[in-house]
Design a protein around this motif. Structure first.
Motif, PDB file in Angstrom:
ATOM      1  N   ARG A   1      -2.144  -6.556   3.418  1.00 31.71           N
ATOM      2  CA  ARG A   1      -1.882  -5.042   3.014  1.00 31.71           C
ATOM      3  C   ARG A   1      -0.813  -4.155   3.748  1.00 31.71           C
ATOM      4  O   ARG A   1      -0.970  -3.986   4.942  1.00 31.71           O
ATOM      5  CB  ARG A   1      -3.295  -4.409   2.967  1.00 31.71           C
ATOM      6  N   LEU A   2       0.234  -4.094   3.304  1.00 32.21           N
ATOM      7  CA  LEU A   2       1.356  -3.597   4.071  1.00 32.21           C
ATOM      8  C   LEU A   2       1.945  -2.016   3.476  1.00 32.21           C
ATOM      9  O   LEU A   2       2.218  -2.014   2.263  1.00 32.21           O
ATOM     10  CB  LEU A   2       2.662  -4.643   3.942  1.00 32.21           C
ATOM     11  N   GLY A   3       2.092  -1.104   4.260  1.00 31.11           N
ATOM     12  CA  GLY A   3       2.486   0.200   4.181  1.00 31.11           C
ATOM     13  C   GLY A   3       3.563   0.503   4.755  1.00 31.11           C
ATOM     14  O   GLY A   3       4.835   0.464   4.372  1.00 31.11           O
ATOM     15  N   ARG A   4       3.525   0.968   6.236  1.00 27.05           N
ATOM     16  CA  ARG A   4       4.608   1.157   6.963  1.00 27.05           C
ATOM     17  C   ARG A   4       5.783   0.095   7.023  1.00 27.05           C
ATOM     18  O   ARG A   4       6.972   0.532   7.255  1.00 27.05           O
ATOM     19  CB  ARG A   4       4.067   1.495   8.316  1.00 27.05           C
TER      20      ARG A   4
ATOM     21  N   LYS B   1       0.157   4.708  -0.445  1.00 20.88           N
ATOM     22  CA  LYS B   1       0.026   6.031   0.166  1.00 20.88           C
ATOM     23  C   LYS B   1       0.780   6.997  -0.325  1.00 20.88           C
ATOM     24  O   LYS B   1       0.869   7.433  -1.147  1.00 20.88           O
ATOM     25  CB  LYS B   1      -0.139   6.021   1.787  1.00 20.88           C
TER      26      LYS B   1
ATOM     27  N   VAL C   1      -8.049  -0.366  -1.981  1.00 22.99           N
ATOM     28  CA  VAL C   1      -8.007  -0.881  -0.570  1.00 22.99           C
ATOM     29  C   VAL C   1      -8.992   0.350   0.389  1.00 22.99           C
ATOM     30  O   VAL C   1      -9.386  -0.197   1.384  1.00 22.99           O
ATOM     31  CB  VAL C   1      -6.674  -1.194   0.236  1.00 22.99           C
TER      32      VAL C   1
ATOM     33  N   ASN D   1      -5.436   3.954  -1.521  1.00 24.67           N
ATOM     34  CA  ASN D   1      -6.740   4.069  -0.785  1.00 24.67           C
ATOM     35  C   ASN D   1      -7.326   5.217  -1.461  1.00 24.67           C
ATOM     36  O   ASN D   1      -8.389   5.710  -1.182  1.00 24.67           O
ATOM     37  CB  ASN D   1      -6.587   4.438   0.474  1.00 24.67           C
TER      38      ASN D   1
ATOM     39  N   VAL E   1       0.899  -1.277  -0.015  1.00 26.86           N
ATOM     40  CA  VAL E   1       0.027   0.023  -0.011  1.00 26.86           C
ATOM     41  C   VAL E   1       0.793   1.210   0.137  1.00 26.86           C
ATOM     42  O   VAL E   1       1.696   1.592   0.934  1.00 26.86           O
ATOM     43  CB  VAL E   1      -0.818   0.312   1.422  1.00 26.86           C
TER      44      VAL E   1
ATOM     45  N   ILE F   1     -10.778  -4.419   8.550  1.00 24.90           N
ATOM     46  CA  ILE F   1      -9.698  -3.650   8.909  1.00 24.90           C
ATOM     47  C   ILE F   1      -9.970  -3.860  10.635  1.00 24.90           C
ATOM     48  O   ILE F   1     -10.904  -3.399  10.919  1.00 24.90           O
ATOM     49  CB  ILE F   1      -9.774  -2.247   8.543  1.00 24.90           C
TER      50      ILE F   1
ATOM     51  N   MET G   1      -2.332  -5.744   8.359  1.00 26.93           N
ATOM     52  CA  MET G   1      -1.463  -4.608   8.018  1.00 26.93           C
ATOM     53  C   MET G   1      -0.155  -4.656   8.864  1.00 26.93           C
ATOM     54  O   MET G   1       0.146  -5.830   9.348  1.00 26.93           O
ATOM     55  CB  MET G   1      -2.297  -3.279   8.190  1.00 26.93           C
ATOM     56  N   THR G   2       0.641  -3.712   8.759  1.00 29.24           N
ATOM     57  CA  THR G   2       1.880  -3.753   9.380  1.00 29.24           C
ATOM     58  C   THR G   2       1.888  -4.210  10.817  1.00 29.24           C
ATOM     59  O   THR G   2       2.844  -4.995  11.118  1.00 29.24           O
ATOM     60  CB  THR G   2       2.287  -2.202   9.408  1.00 29.24           C
TER      61      THR G   2
ATOM     62  N   MET H   1     -12.782  -8.889   2.999  1.00 27.90           N
ATOM     63  CA  MET H   1     -11.804  -8.035   3.625  1.00 27.90           C
ATOM     64  C   MET H   1     -12.070  -7.357   4.938  1.00 27.90           C
ATOM     65  O   MET H   1     -13.540  -7.174   5.048  1.00 27.90           O
ATOM     66  CB  MET H   1     -11.432  -6.696   2.578  1.00 27.90           C
TER      67      MET H   1
END
Ligand SMILES: *Cc1c(COP(=O)(O)O)cnc(C)c1O
Length: 226
Positions: A216-219, A34, A75, A55, A32, A159, A200-201, A157
């Motif tokens: 779903r990984l960002g940080r 962002k 997402v 997103n 992800v 969160i 997530m992270t 899905m």
């Protein structure tokens, strides 16, 4: 840093899968992006990532035009007035959270002869601030959405809420898994649901233990860029 982070994530996923006697090849990492830059995204692509999550439709449009062909994932929350653009851009929309939105996506997909892959977002923690179907109304709505001709419903899905310890997110992942199993057991949809997008992270390892097929990984990849 990105390549080290991705290596750590891949090692963690392999370790969890080994413990759970599951194949790590069944887990898709959706990166992800962002606030990540185009250069950062190119770097993850160079490291073998093919699934990129966004997103916001607007952001995706810009990045899409500057990057090679990839599997793009929506997402974030999708407004019905952005559905047309979303259908043009995304391979998989994770955030279908109402019958009305599903109907609009179906209609836009029909216009361009596409069968749009989607996931249905479930608000497993039932928090008023979160999007997603309420768990108790989910099966009814899943049934209706699954009957729309230009949608291909792949799975669910969620969160998880922000919790102190990752382990405290486990009940929400377990609830999503339970819902998927129930839908498949009662043959609510034409094709069996396969995908569980959760984790997530902070909690992806717990999510995989509970049956996630997409994290779903960002940080975890880019650090805290916000
Ligand atoms: C930002 C975002 C992610 C990634 O979150 P991290 O905690 O940075 O890994 C995953 N899913 C959704 C819906 C997001 O908006």
């Amino acid at each position: 840093m990105i390549s080290e982070n991705l290596k750590i994530i891949r090692d963690n996923i392999a370790a969890v899968c080994q413990r759970a006697k599951q194949s790590k090849d069944e887990i898709t990492i959706v990166v992800v992006t962002k606030t990540a830059t185009i250069e950062d995204i190119k770097e993850v692509i160079g490291l073998g990532i093919q699934d990129i999550g966004e997103n916001r439709v607007q952001e995706a449009t810009v990045k899409f035009s500057r990057l090679p062909a990839l599997k793009w994932h929506m997402v974030g929350h999708l407004q019905t007035n952005k559905a047309r653009d979303a259908v043009k851009l995304f391979s998989l929309i994770h955030s279908v959270d109402s019958l009305r939105l599903a109907m609009v996506i179906d209609e836009e997909a029909r216009k361009i002869n596409k069968v749009q892959e989607i996931l249905i977002e479930v608000n497993t923690s039932d928090e008023a601030t979160k999007f997603g179907l309420k768990p108790e109304e989910a099966i009814e709505t899943v049934k209706e959405i699954a009957s729309l001709k230009n949608l291909n419903l792949k799975g669910l899905m969620t969160i998880a809420p922000i919790v102190d310890k990752p382990d405290n997110a486990r009940p929400y992942f377990r609830a999503l898994r339970g819902l998927k199993d129930k839908i498949n057991e009662f043959r609510v949809t034409r094709d069996e649901l396969q995908v569980l997008s959760m984790g997530m992270t902070d909690d992806y390892q717990i999510a995989i233990e509970e049956g996630a097929t997409m994290v779903r990984l960002g940080r975890a990849i880019f650090g805290n860029t916000d």
